[in-house]
Design a protein around this motif. Structure first.
Motif, PDB file in Angstrom:
ATOM      1  N   ALA A 115       0.834  -1.201   0.000  1.00 10.09           N
ATOM      2  CA  ALA A 115       0.000   0.000   0.000  1.00 10.09           C
ATOM      3  C   ALA A 115       0.869   1.251   0.000  1.00 10.09           C
ATOM      4  CB  ALA A 115      -0.940  -0.006   1.200  1.00 10.09           C
ATOM      5  N   SER A 116       1.964   1.234   0.766  1.00 12.16           N
ATOM      6  CA  SER A 116       2.883   2.377   0.818  1.00 12.16           C
ATOM      7  C   SER A 116       3.570   2.577  -0.527  1.00 12.16           C
ATOM      8  CB  SER A 116       3.937   2.173   1.899  1.00 12.16           C
ATOM      9  OG  SER A 116       3.335   2.134   3.163  1.00 12.16           O
ATOM     10  N   ALA A 118       2.423   1.702  -3.475  1.00  9.70           N
ATOM     11  CA  ALA A 118       1.421   2.197  -4.419  1.00  9.70           C
ATOM     12  C   ALA A 118       1.175   3.684  -4.207  1.00  9.70           C
ATOM     13  CB  ALA A 118       0.118   1.412  -4.273  1.00  9.70           C
ATOM     14  N   GLN A 119       1.194   4.119  -2.953  1.00 13.22           N
ATOM     15  CA  GLN A 119       0.986   5.523  -2.638  1.00 13.22           C
ATOM     16  C   GLN A 119       2.146   6.368  -3.164  1.00 13.22           C
ATOM     17  OE1 GLN A 119       0.623   6.286   1.575  1.00 13.22           O
ATOM     18  NE2 GLN A 119      -1.123   7.631   1.212  1.00 13.22           N
ATOM     19  N   VAL A 120       3.375   5.888  -3.017  1.00 10.32           N
ATOM     20  CA  VAL A 120       4.545   6.603  -3.525  1.00 10.32           C
ATOM     21  C   VAL A 120       4.495   6.686  -5.048  1.00 10.32           C
ATOM     22  CG1 VAL A 120       7.068   6.452  -3.795  1.00 10.32           C
ATOM     23  CG2 VAL A 120       6.033   6.101  -1.553  1.00 10.32           C
ATOM     24  N   GLU A 121       4.149   5.577  -5.679  1.00 16.85           N
ATOM     25  CA  GLU A 121       4.050   5.566  -7.147  1.00 16.85           C
ATOM     26  C   GLU A 121       2.963   6.508  -7.625  1.00 16.85           C
ATOM     27  OE1 GLU A 121       3.511   1.473  -8.196  1.00 16.85           O
ATOM     28  OE2 GLU A 121       5.526   0.904  -7.559  1.00 16.85           O
ATOM     29  N   GLN A 122       1.853   6.589  -6.903  1.00 18.38           N
ATOM     30  CA  GLN A 122       0.771   7.480  -7.264  1.00 18.38           C
ATOM     31  C   GLN A 122       1.224   8.938  -7.158  1.00 18.38           C
ATOM     32  OE1 GLN A 122      -2.696   7.186  -4.784  1.00 18.38           O
ATOM     33  NE2 GLN A 122      -4.047   7.894  -6.417  1.00 18.38           N
ATOM     34  N   ARG A 123       1.982   9.265  -6.109  1.00 16.78           N
ATOM     35  CA  ARG A 123       2.495  10.628  -5.957  1.00 16.78           C
ATOM     36  C   ARG A 123       3.454  10.991  -7.084  1.00 16.78           C
ATOM     37  NH1 ARG A 123       4.162  10.169   0.165  1.00 16.78           N
ATOM     38  NH2 ARG A 123       2.104   9.890   1.049  1.00 16.78           N
ATOM     39  N   MET A 124       4.278  10.020  -7.497  1.00 12.59           N
ATOM     40  CA  MET A 124       5.238  10.272  -8.570  1.00 12.59           C
ATOM     41  C   MET A 124       4.514  10.559  -9.887  1.00 12.59           C
ATOM     42  SD  MET A 124       8.172   7.469  -7.600  1.00 12.59           S
ATOM     43  CE  MET A 124       9.210   7.885  -8.987  1.00 12.59           C
ATOM     44  N   VAL A 125       3.418   9.844 -10.137  1.00 15.78           N
ATOM     45  CA  VAL A 125       2.659  10.060 -11.361  1.00 15.78           C
ATOM     46  C   VAL A 125       1.994  11.439 -11.335  1.00 15.78           C
ATOM     47  CG1 VAL A 125       0.625   9.282 -12.639  1.00 15.78           C
ATOM     48  CG2 VAL A 125       2.281   7.611 -11.829  1.00 15.78           C
ATOM     49  N   ILE A 126       1.447  11.804 -10.181  1.00 12.78           N
ATOM     50  CA  ILE A 126       0.771  13.102 -10.045  1.00 12.78           C
ATOM     51  C   ILE A 126       1.765  14.253 -10.186  1.00 12.78           C
ATOM     52  CG2 ILE A 126      -0.434  14.602  -8.394  1.00 12.78           C
ATOM     53  CD1 ILE A 126      -1.869  12.074  -7.373  1.00 12.78           C
ATOM     54  N   ASN A 127       2.941  14.093  -9.545  1.00 14.63           N
ATOM     55  CA  ASN A 127       3.946  15.163  -9.593  1.00 14.63           C
ATOM     56  C   ASN A 127       4.733  15.185 -10.897  1.00 14.63           C
ATOM     57  OD1 ASN A 127       3.234  16.044  -7.044  1.00 14.63           O
ATOM     58  ND2 ASN A 127       4.687  14.691  -6.024  1.00 14.63           N
ATOM     59  N   GLY A 128       4.593  14.097 -11.671  1.00 16.25           N
ATOM     60  CA  GLY A 128       5.156  13.986 -13.000  1.00 16.25           C
ATOM     61  C   GLY A 128       6.596  14.100 -13.113  1.00 16.25           C
TER      62      GLY A 128
END
Length: 128
Positions: A115-116, A118-128
């Motif tokens: 879960a952690s 996935a959360q880091v990967e999601q932040r990386m995608v959002i911050n681009g």
């Protein structure tokens, strides 16, 4: 006389096995709610449902195993042998419960780590 000692053995073993299963399960799943909430990002309903499913599976596996190893044979028909057999069975079942406890903890920690990540990967995608 042997049959009565075996029945005494069953009367001692079953309540102990049931109590150990209940105690370990309640301790594990009361404390695992925190991990489930973290894994499911605070969605309490799905965290509680998943925790309850894990708890049910834990009971089924452990009670099934406790009943499967119930059989007691006495060759000398003595109380000493009965106590030795009971200590072996209860000790073996306690070791099995400990392994199951740590296996469940492994799954909780693994879920938390995933879960952690996935959360880091999601932040990386959002911050681009």
């Amino acid at each position: 006389m042997e049959t009565s000692k075996i029945l005494i053995g069953y009367a001692i073993y079953l309540p102990i096995a049931l109590f150990l299963t209940y105690y370990v399960s309640k301790t594990l799943f009361k404390n695992s709610k925190i991990y489930m909430l973290d894994i499911f990002k605070g969605r309490e309903e799905i965290a509680n449902a998943t925790n309850k499913l894990f708890e049910t599976g834990f009971y089924l596996l452990n009670l099934g195993f406790a009943l499967m190893i119930l059989e007691i044979y006495l060759y000398k028909d003595s109380y000493q042998e009965l106590i030795e057999k009971l200590s072996y069975k209860i000790g073996g079942f306690s070791i099995y419960l400990g392994i199951m406890l740590f296996l469940n903890l492994y799954f909780f920690f693994r879920g938390k780590r995933k879960a952690s990540q996935a959360q880091v990967e999601q932040r990386m995608v959002i911050n681009g």
